[in-house]
Design an enzyme around this catalytic site. Structure first.
Site, PDB file in Angstrom:
ATOM      1  N   ASP A 177       0.993  -1.224   0.148  1.00 49.90           N
ATOM      2  CA  ASP A 177      -0.031   0.026   0.093  1.00 49.90           C
ATOM      3  C   ASP A 177       0.908   1.463  -0.111  1.00 49.90           C
ATOM      4  O   ASP A 177       0.443   2.199   1.023  1.00 49.90           O
ATOM      5  CB  ASP A 177      -0.949   0.072   1.294  1.00 49.90           C
ATOM      6  CG  ASP A 177      -1.550  -1.300   1.600  1.00 49.90           C
ATOM      7  OD1 ASP A 177      -2.063  -1.944   0.628  1.00 49.90           O
ATOM      8  OD2 ASP A 177      -1.749  -1.711   2.581  1.00 49.90           O
ATOM      9  N   GLU A 193     -11.320  -1.076  -3.129  1.00 52.41           N
ATOM     10  CA  GLU A 193     -10.524  -0.300  -2.183  1.00 52.41           C
ATOM     11  C   GLU A 193      -9.381   0.472  -2.823  1.00 52.41           C
ATOM     12  O   GLU A 193      -9.076   0.597  -3.885  1.00 52.41           O
ATOM     13  CB  GLU A 193      -9.982  -1.065  -1.215  1.00 52.41           C
ATOM     14  CG  GLU A 193      -8.865  -1.998  -1.705  1.00 52.41           C
ATOM     15  CD  GLU A 193      -8.631  -3.445  -0.766  1.00 52.41           C
ATOM     16  OE1 GLU A 193      -9.416  -3.620   0.173  1.00 52.41           O
ATOM     17  OE2 GLU A 193      -7.835  -4.155  -1.254  1.00 52.41           O
TER      18      GLU A 193
HETATM   19  O1  FUB Z   1      -2.575  -3.746   3.636  1.00 53.62           O
HETATM   20  C1  FUB Z   1      -4.051  -4.086   4.114  1.00 53.62           C
HETATM   21  C2  FUB Z   1      -4.879  -4.024   3.353  1.00 53.62           C
HETATM   22  O2  FUB Z   1      -4.515  -4.743   2.146  1.00 53.62           O
HETATM   23  C3  FUB Z   1      -5.015  -2.656   2.632  1.00 53.62           C
HETATM   24  O3  FUB Z   1      -5.771  -1.540   3.383  1.00 53.62           O
HETATM   25  C4  FUB Z   1      -5.681  -2.938   1.461  1.00 53.62           C
HETATM   26  O4  FUB Z   1      -5.962  -1.887   0.338  1.00 53.62           O
HETATM   27  C5  FUB Z   1      -5.006  -4.119   0.683  1.00 53.62           C
HETATM   28  O5  FUB Z   1      -3.949  -3.649   0.186  1.00 53.62           O
END
Ligand code: FUB
Length: 326
Positions: A38, A208
């Site tokens: 991320d 997301e």
């Molecule tokens: O790293 C945790 C979670 O994985 C993130 O919040 C999401 O976007 C995914 O990449």
């Protein structure tokens, strides 16, 4: 013996030559060692910065590290710039930082605790420091967003600065994305004219990891699709005339490549104004790995066609060439 020694010296010479060639001219991928996901990239004071999630079991995700570089190839690690020790309400799953500089302060937004309902403590927090390398302290003493609104899990925030200087929080997991107008000191929100605070701007197939930037007056909205632990995690985008859209999905521009890596997603963008170059900073899973958390931070160039469409990114092992900010 003499022969072995001189062979070893020759080998050492070749290795150090290979390393120096790599570090001087080319970033390589991943850009730094360790499981990091991320990545939020930024430029502060003519340095590149990357703020990733420490990719481990939720209970071990109790801090954030940052990395800085003068040229995109040599990265310096800044350990534990934020720690749950400084955030009393956070105890696990510290995720997906977003950073902005405002009024000589650095604000680091983060998700924590991976809340599954409004009955749990956690959500999106804000930390503040005088320096990009921290240490960051809790800005509010509580989360900024601690409930689900429009179905969006309060994680994966991005802070977008519009042309008029207004800052917006764009965020959301569980296939819903909201935008909200931040107040001047980032302690809360300013309601929109209709009295609402959280407006849903979810495009088709959104999962997301939202990201937004302006290019030639257009608003490019990008996000991640698929499941983050699987191979099909990817990035798509839409273009709109305002931060509120409407956003009609154009296409996928980042995804796995069977010869390089799987699960390429959750990205951010660096724009080098001087060279008019865009870079996409993202995470991916090496072909040898199946553990969901085994994600590493990579960089590649992001290009546009003459109509302003983002071209599919070619993910590489080489990464990008050395480039200073100025
Ligand atoms: O790293 C945790 C979670 O994985 C993130 O919040 C999401 O976007 C995914 O990449």
């Amino acid at each position: 013996m003499k022969y072995i020694c001189s062979s070893l010296l020759l080998l050492a010479g070749i290795t150090s030559f290979a390393q120096s060639t790599k570090t001087i001219n080319q970033s390589g991928n991943p850009i730094f060692k360790g499981w990091y996901a991320d990545p939020e990239a930024a430029i502060f004071k003519n340095k590149y910065w990357v703020y990733p999630t420490y990719s481990a079991k939720y209970k071990e995700q109790v801090f954030l590290d940052a990395f800085s570089s003068d040229d995109l190839t040599n990265w310096k690690k800044h350990e534990h710039i934020l720690d749950t020790a400084a955030i009393k309400w956070a105890n696990k799953a510290m995720w997906a930082p977003a950073i902005v500089e405002k009024d000589k302060k650095y604000y680091l937004f983060f998700g924590a605790n991976d809340i599954q309902s409004d009955n749990e403590v956690g959500g999106i927090g804000v930390a503040v420091s005088d320096k990009p390398e921290g240490p960051f302290k809790d800005h509010l003493g509580k989360p900024l967003v601690d409930k689900f609104h429009n179905g969006a899990q309060p994680i994966d925030q991005y802070v977008f600065k519009d042309k008029d200087g207004q800052y917006y929080l764009i965020y959301g997991g569980w296939k819903h994305c909201n935008i909200a107008k931040l107040n001047n000191d980032f302690t809360g929100f300013v309601p929109f004219e209709d009295g609402t605070i959280f407006k849903e701007i979810t495009p088709d197939k959104y999962v997301e990891g939202p990201y937004m930037f302006i290019r030639n007056g257009k608003y490019y909205f990008m996000w991640s699709e698929g499941g983050w632990t699987g191979p099909d995690y990817s990035v798509a985008y839409a273009v709109g005339d305002s931060p509120f859209g409407p956003f009609k999905r154009v296409d996928k521009i980042l995804e796995q490549d069977a010869s390089i890596a799987r699960g390429a997603g959750h990205h951010s963008v660096i724009f080098n104004e001087k060279k008019n170059k865009y870079y996409i900073v993202y995470h991916r899973r090496p072909l040898t790995e199946t553990d969901g958390n085994h994600r590493e931070t990579c960089i590649d160039e992001m290009k546009f066609d003459a109509d302003g469409k983002i071209l599919p990114v070619k993910i590489t092992n080489e990464g990008v060439k050395a480039e200073r900010v100025k």
